[in-house]
Enzyme design. Structure first.
Site, short mmCIF file in Angstrom:
data_model
loop_
_atom_site.label_atom_id
_atom_site.label_comp_id
_atom_site.label_asym_id
_atom_site.label_seq_id
_atom_site.Cartn_x
_atom_site.Cartn_y
_atom_site.Cartn_z
N CYS A 1 2.40 6.72 9.49
CA CYS A 1 1.69 6.36 8.24
C CYS A 1 1.48 7.60 7.36
O CYS A 1 1.85 7.61 6.18
CB CYS A 1 0.34 5.73 8.57
SG CYS A 1 0.45 4.22 9.53
N ASP B 1 0.79 -1.22 0.00
CA ASP B 1 0.00 0.00 0.00
C ASP B 1 0.83 1.28 0.00
O ASP B 1 0.33 2.33 -0.39
CB ASP B 1 -0.93 0.03 1.22
CG ASP B 1 -1.90 -1.13 1.22
OD1 ASP B 1 -2.23 -1.61 0.12
OD2 ASP B 1 -2.31 -1.57 2.31
N ASP C 1 16.20 25.62 -27.47
CA ASP C 1 16.71 25.52 -28.83
C ASP C 1 15.76 26.34 -29.73
O ASP C 1 14.59 26.52 -29.39
CB ASP C 1 16.73 24.06 -29.27
CG ASP C 1 17.05 23.90 -30.73
OD1 ASP C 1 18.06 24.43 -31.17
OD2 ASP C 1 16.24 23.26 -31.44
#
Length: 782
Positions: free
Chosen positions: A434, A57, A476
């Site tokens: 957590c 998880d 560029d």
């Protein structure tokens, strides 16, 4: 393998990410040779096997699995992917016993696992299909090979039906235990304290078993250990109901983490389903249905309306509206004619087309996108790496602080043990990291998923975070700021001739050559819907232009100097001004009289000016780096409102990037934006490389991010998304630590108890997850 390298090169720090070995500091030539010899020797002994693993998880789950498997005999390297739900191992001994040990270890940790069959492994009738969330995974039943069918079946039955099995709903099991305990207590009042105590302990059995197994595997300071100690302590001091509720709330928090992980994986699984199962290959004798993996480069396939394209390629025959939104994010199908590029997974909307395959199976843009998304978790953001390290030392510190809270007041100040044990347990639960652990990966995963949906590919959290801190962005010119091909910019006509008349004659002559300037003239005439006259005796004039007759009159188009023409003073000045402005000019002659002149040049992209203005508003300074002449660069830079460096060779661009990075007036990382072909060195050398137009393999290899839709505006979107992700990460960390700080104080002072401690941790997890999911809706107006 890493250990072998450390033995050979003791002063170098080696790490394995499952995809290869990295060394810090960089190896010199001699040390690199030693490393190469060691790797070669090891490669002959190590075999790689993969397991499908469910139940992962968050990053904490990945860390637990890595810690356990690294201690397993015979395992040389570990690669755990939460996104793919896989564990890939390098095994020194390729025997069934070692593989069985790995499978058993994963199952004991609470992560159901089955080894995947290698593509080249014979089935022998022992393989079976395992369906997981809509994906098929072919697996070996190793017990069958060892004659252990009955033991394996008994083990599987126990794991499937045991109430503490991780495969069952631990929330329902915990609630059921507490309900039964409460019912017994209501029916037999004298037994109420014991009934609730037993019920709470039973409800906590799954958590305790996982904590014990993790401790055995080396992951001692786990979240499960904190919960187990808290439950046992609460039961011991008579707070059985609170102990049971702690288990229920913890199970709810775990489920919420599983939901967040499932959302993160959903995008990858959706991409995997976009390739059709069959392709209709065109052969000499008709159509042949084959698997997309059987297609080779230059094969011709037919795709009918409503079907998905099986491989990357170019339209070979026909034309149709094709929906490439799965990669480009375009909201409507795009009309695709001959030689138009299409990608695997695109949907043909209205008419059948034949497509010539240009990329083999496994190398398509869709394959590369899936690979980038899968590997994104490998390139963790710096904040995420810091949080992971912090969490590893944070848990034991919290346990020590909780122990001191329990011991010091009773021992030193004579206060009651029961009260301070309760407060210490509450502090222990507050310390569960957590929400803190998930705060960064949840935000990064959501941002990467959103980027993919709007046609932006980013190589992981590190690149995503860095893009938002860029303060200078080098571009560029050709193909990036400009269209990359010349277009008609201006027309000069002599008296008596109109613009359309001169353009019609020039375009008619230019149809005989494929020069880029000639194509630009023809396209300009087509855009004005001009009908072109018939040309007779047409021929090219080497190095000068084209000539031909229209209605018997000789016309020529080309460079004035090379056609030996002498324009009038006004036209000559116009030609000189156009050349000075960076344009290429040609004249149109009727016999020897100049009747007009055309100026052609590479023009800026339609969204270039607005994109650069948006970057300026984001406090990012754009700079043009180009190999073109100074006069050309000056004109384009003036038109777009930006600084420039001109006449740069490829190595000069690298020096220019270094100078921009060291410029004291500019702080922060420097990004390079290019078309991904000739700008590859600069893209790699910059702090962040962003490729425009993601159809090239070199763009995916060299750049840290790719704008698939070939729009400069998407560079702005990328910066905005990165900054939004950085903001959400900061908010998540503030939520996680802020709630813990508040309840840390209230727990020590006795204002809140075990219930609120767990609810604070679960609530923080919920808030962090919801806050991160907001990124899935970012840039909705883009």
């Amino acid at each position: 393998m890493v250990n072998a390298l450390r033995t050979a090169l003791p002063d170098t720090d080696f790490e394995s990410d499952g995809q290869g070995i990295t060394a810090t500091p960089p190896l010199d030539a001699d040390r690199n040779a030693v490393a190469h010899d060691v790797l070669t020797a090891q490669a002959n002994q190590v075999t790689h096997h993969q397991w499908q693993v469910s139940g992962m998880d968050c990053g904490s789950c990945v860390a637990k699995i890595e810690t356990a498997l690294r201690k397993t005999d015979g395992v040389s390297c570990v690669d755990v992917s939460m996104m793919r739900e896989t564990v890939t191992l390098g095994l020194n001994d390729d025997d069934a016993q070692t593989r069985n040990t790995v499978t058993q270890t994963l199952n004991k940790l609470g992560y159901p696992a089955q080894e995947a069959v290698k593509p080249d492994t014979p089935d022998n009738g022992t393989a079976q299909q395992h369906e997981d969330d809509g994906n098929d995974h072919t697996t070996h039943d190793h017990a069958h090979h060892h004659g252990g069918d009955r033991d394996a079946n008994d083990h599987n039955l126990m794991r499937r039906f045991a109430p503490w099995s991780s495969e069952n709903d631990e929330i329902a099991f915990a609630v059921l235990c507490l309900a039964i305990g409460g019912l017994v207590g209501a029916l037999i009042p004298a037994a109420e304290p014991y009934a609730l105590s037993v019920a709470s302990l039973l409800a906590a059995v799954p958590v305790m078993k996982k904590a014990f197994r993790l401790a055995q595997s080396g992951a001692f300071f786990s979240i499960e250990l904190l919960m187990s100690v808290a439950v046992l302590g609460a039961v011991a001091i008579g707070e059985s109901l609170e102990a049971g509720m702690v288990v229920v709330l913890f199970a709810i928090g775990e489920r919420l983490e599983g939901v967040a992980a499932g959302q993160a994986r959903k995008g990858v699984k959706a991409l995997m389903k976009l390739t059709p199962e069959q392709a209709r290959r065109v052969g000499a004798s008709g159509f042949e249905d084959v698997a997309p993996s059987a297609l080779a480069i230059d094969d011709i396939v037919e795709v009918r309306p409503g079907e998905r394209v099986p491989a990357d390629g170019l339209v070979h025959k026909g034309a149709a509206e094709i929906d490439n939104s799965h990669l480009t994010g375009e909201s409507v199908p795009v009309y695709s004619d001959i030689d138009a590029e299409v990608f695997a997974g695109a949907i043909v909307a209205d008419r059948p087309v034949q497509i010539r395959v240009t990329r083999a199976a496994g190398q398509t843009m869709l394959d590369r996108v899936i690979e980038l998304v899968e590997q994104s978790e490998k390139h963790k953001a710096p904040v995420e790496r810091f949080v992971a390290k912090f969490a590893r030392i944070y848990t034991p510190i919290i346990m020590a602080l909780a122990a001191l809270t329990v011991v010091i007041p009773p021992v030193l100040f004579g206060q009651g043990w029961e009260e301070w044990i309760y407060r210490g347990l509450a502090l222990l639960l507050i310390g569960c990291p957590c929400a803190l652990v998930i705060s960064t990966p949840a935000a990064v995963t959501s941002a990467l998923a959103r980027a993919t949906r709007i046609g932006l590919l980013v190589k992981g959290g590190a690149a995503l975070e860095l893009i938002g801190s860029v303060r200078t962005m080098a571009f560029d010119k050709t193909g990036t700021l400009t269209e990359g091909k010349p277009k008609l910019a201006a027309i000069k006509t002599a008296n008596g001739y109109g613009e359309n008349g001169v353009l019609t004659i020039a375009a008619a002559l230019e149809t005989v050559t494929s020069h880029p300037l000639a194509r630009a003239v023809v396209q300009a005439a087509e855009s004005r819907n001009l009908g072109l006259p018939v040309i007779e005796d047409a021929r090219t004039i080497a190095g000068a232009g084209v000539e031909g007759r229209i209605d018997g009159v000789l016309y020529r188009v080309g460079a004035a100097k090379r056609l030996s023409a002498t324009p009038d003073v006004e036209t000559a000045k116009w030609l000189s001004d156009q050349e000075e402005d960076g344009s290429t000019s040609v004249i149109v002659l009727k016999d020897d009289q100049v009747i007009g002149a055309l100026a052609l040049r590479d023009v800026a992209r339609s969204d270039a000016k607005s994109a650069l203005a948006d970057l300026n508003s984001l406090n990012i300074t754009p700079v043009m780096l180009t190999g073109d002449a100074t006069r050309v660069a000056k004109r384009m830079a003036g038109e777009l409102g930006m600084d420039y460096r001109a006449e740069l060779l490829p190595e000069d661009k690298l020096n220019a990037l270094a100078a921009l990075r060291d410029d004291p007036k500019r702080s922060g990382p420097v990004a390079m934006v290019g078309d991904g072909i000739n700008d590859a060195p600069a893209l790699k050398a910059a702090d962040v490389g962003i490729a425009i137009g993601g159809g090239t393999d070199i763009a995916l290899e060299a750049a840290d991010a790719v704008a698939v839709r070939d729009r400069l505006g998407d560079v702005v979107n990328l910066v905005k998304l990165s900054r939004a992700a950085r903001r959400v990460i900061r908010e998540n960390i503030t939520i996680a630590l802020g709630l813990k700080a508040v309840f840390l104080v209230t727990s020590i002072t006795g204002l809140t108890g075990l219930w609120l401690a767990v609810m604070a941790d679960t609530g923080a997890t919920v808030l962090v997850t919801i806050n991160s999911l907001r990124l899935l809706m970012a840039l909705r107006k883009s």
